[in-house]
Design a protein around this motif. Structure first.
Motif, short mmCIF file in Angstrom:
data_model
loop_
_atom_site.label_atom_id
_atom_site.label_comp_id
_atom_site.label_asym_id
_atom_site.label_seq_id
_atom_site.Cartn_x
_atom_site.Cartn_y
_atom_site.Cartn_z
N VAL A 26 7.46 -2.14 2.62
CA VAL A 26 8.36 -0.99 2.55
C VAL A 26 8.04 -0.14 1.32
CG1 VAL A 26 10.77 -0.28 2.21
CG2 VAL A 26 10.22 -2.08 3.87
N SER A 27 7.84 -0.79 0.18
CA SER A 27 7.49 -0.04 -1.03
C SER A 27 6.15 0.66 -0.88
CB SER A 27 7.46 -0.98 -2.24
OG SER A 27 8.75 -1.48 -2.55
N SER A 49 6.81 -3.11 8.69
CA SER A 49 7.43 -3.92 7.63
C SER A 49 8.87 -4.29 7.99
CB SER A 49 7.41 -3.15 6.31
OG SER A 49 6.08 -2.89 5.91
N LEU A 50 9.60 -3.35 8.58
CA LEU A 50 10.97 -3.65 8.97
C LEU A 50 11.02 -4.66 10.11
CD1 LEU A 50 12.58 -0.08 8.77
CD2 LEU A 50 12.56 -1.91 7.06
N PHE A 54 12.78 -8.63 9.90
CA PHE A 54 13.71 -9.30 10.81
C PHE A 54 13.16 -10.63 11.29
CE2 PHE A 54 15.79 -5.13 11.16
CZ PHE A 54 17.11 -5.52 11.12
N LEU A 55 11.83 -10.74 11.39
CA LEU A 55 11.23 -12.02 11.76
C LEU A 55 11.42 -13.06 10.66
CD1 LEU A 55 7.87 -10.85 13.40
CD2 LEU A 55 9.93 -11.67 14.56
N VAL A 56 11.42 -12.58 9.42
CA VAL A 56 11.61 -13.50 8.29
C VAL A 56 13.07 -13.90 8.15
CG1 VAL A 56 11.44 -13.73 5.78
CG2 VAL A 56 9.60 -12.62 7.06
N THR A 65 16.09 -2.37 6.18
CA THR A 65 16.30 -1.24 7.09
C THR A 65 17.08 -0.13 6.41
OG1 THR A 65 16.18 -2.59 9.09
CG2 THR A 65 17.39 -0.52 9.25
N LEU A 66 18.08 -0.48 5.60
CA LEU A 66 18.84 0.54 4.88
C LEU A 66 17.93 1.31 3.94
CD1 LEU A 66 22.16 -1.34 4.03
CD2 LEU A 66 21.69 0.22 5.92
#
Length: 275
Positions: A26-27, A49-50, A54-56, A65-66
């Motif tokens: 994300v970064s 990445s998002l 969710f998989l993690v 996500t936010l």
């Protein structure tokens, strides 16, 4: 405050080595979007990445996500410094949405309070905090004119020609500085602290922070200034828990930014600098 009040219990956190992968993604997507101006690659990495987050872990996915929503909203328009009325209004609306959208999702979709804006105005400042408040504008006065003029970075900001533009520029500098703290510190950093130690969360938010500032105009060797500043703001917030304090620090620094840029474009108009 060594850990945020909204931190997840240790049993709810995925292995940090796995969680770091989507968080770094994300970064890095912000670096591609804002720093390198590669929207296709940046958005693709953000989505991937998002999905990986969710998989993690579900909570990790929700929090990243936010952050991703805010980053994606900012990416819909250029944030290069511009004081024309259409850009002034457009950038203002986009930045406002980038803060309010994650906040509203957190409150009304997730039904929680992970994103907060803790003013904490009743707490007295320590001597060190008072000294730092004084040191920040002094350091800005010493360093910023040399940075903007020697590097030519002041040319990334418009040459102000009338009072209306000067007023918009002043408001814009302060508005963006305020937004920086609301988004990068109270949103990105606070959400990352739910999953990572302070130093990791701070590095992750600083990467997004510095990438945004690069597009805004802090280029050339600007990251040598903006990276330490972003890290210090995150560190100070982790210790004080006070949006008031970090915001005052930021706006005092931005006052010097405003004056230094006007001075660089109009030598002699503001005769308070050494260069």
């Amino acid at each position: 405050m060594p850990a945020p009040e909204t931190a997840l219990p240790a049993t709810d956190r995925p292995a940090r080595s796995l969680a770091l992968v989507p968080a770094v993604g994300v970064s890095l997507s912000a670096f591609l979007l804002f720093g390198l101006q590669l929207p296709g690659w940046g958005h693709a990495l953000l989505v991937a990445s998002l999905a990986g987050a969710f998989l993690v872990g579900r909570e990790l996915g929700k929090d990243l996500t936010l952050i991703g929503v805010g980053v994606a909203i900012v990416s819909v328009t250029s944030v290069e410094a511009d004081v024309s009325w259409d850009r002034f209004v457009t950038i203002g609306i986009v930045l406002a949405l980038a803060v309010t959208a994650p906040f509203l999702i957190d409150r009304f979709v997730y039904k929680r309070r992970a994103i907060r804006f803790p003013w904490r105005t009743g707490q007295p400042w320590t001597r060190l905090e008072k000294a730092y408040i004084i040191a920040v504008p002094v350091l800005g006065w010493l360093i910023l004119p040399f940075y903007f003029i020697d590097s030519g970075a002041y040319l990334n900001w418009p040459h102000i020609t009338d009072a209306s533009e000067l007023g918009r520029f002043f408001v814009g500098v302060n508005a963006v500085g305020t937004w920086d703290e609301l988004f990068f510190i109270c949103t990105c950093f606070a959400l990352l602290r739910r999953h990572f130690p302070m130093w990791q969360a701070n590095l992750l938010q600083a990467a997004i922070f510095v990438s945004f500032l690069w597009e805004l105009g802090y280029r050339e060797w600007g990251p040598l200034l903006t990276a330490p500043f972003a890290l210090l703001q995150g560190y100070i917030f982790s210790k004080t828990g006070s949006l008031t304090y970090v915001l005052i620090v930021h706006l005092l620094f931005d006052l010097m930014v405003f004056l230094a840029i006007v001075h660089a474009h109009n030598p002699g108009v503001i005769p308070i600098f050494l260069i």
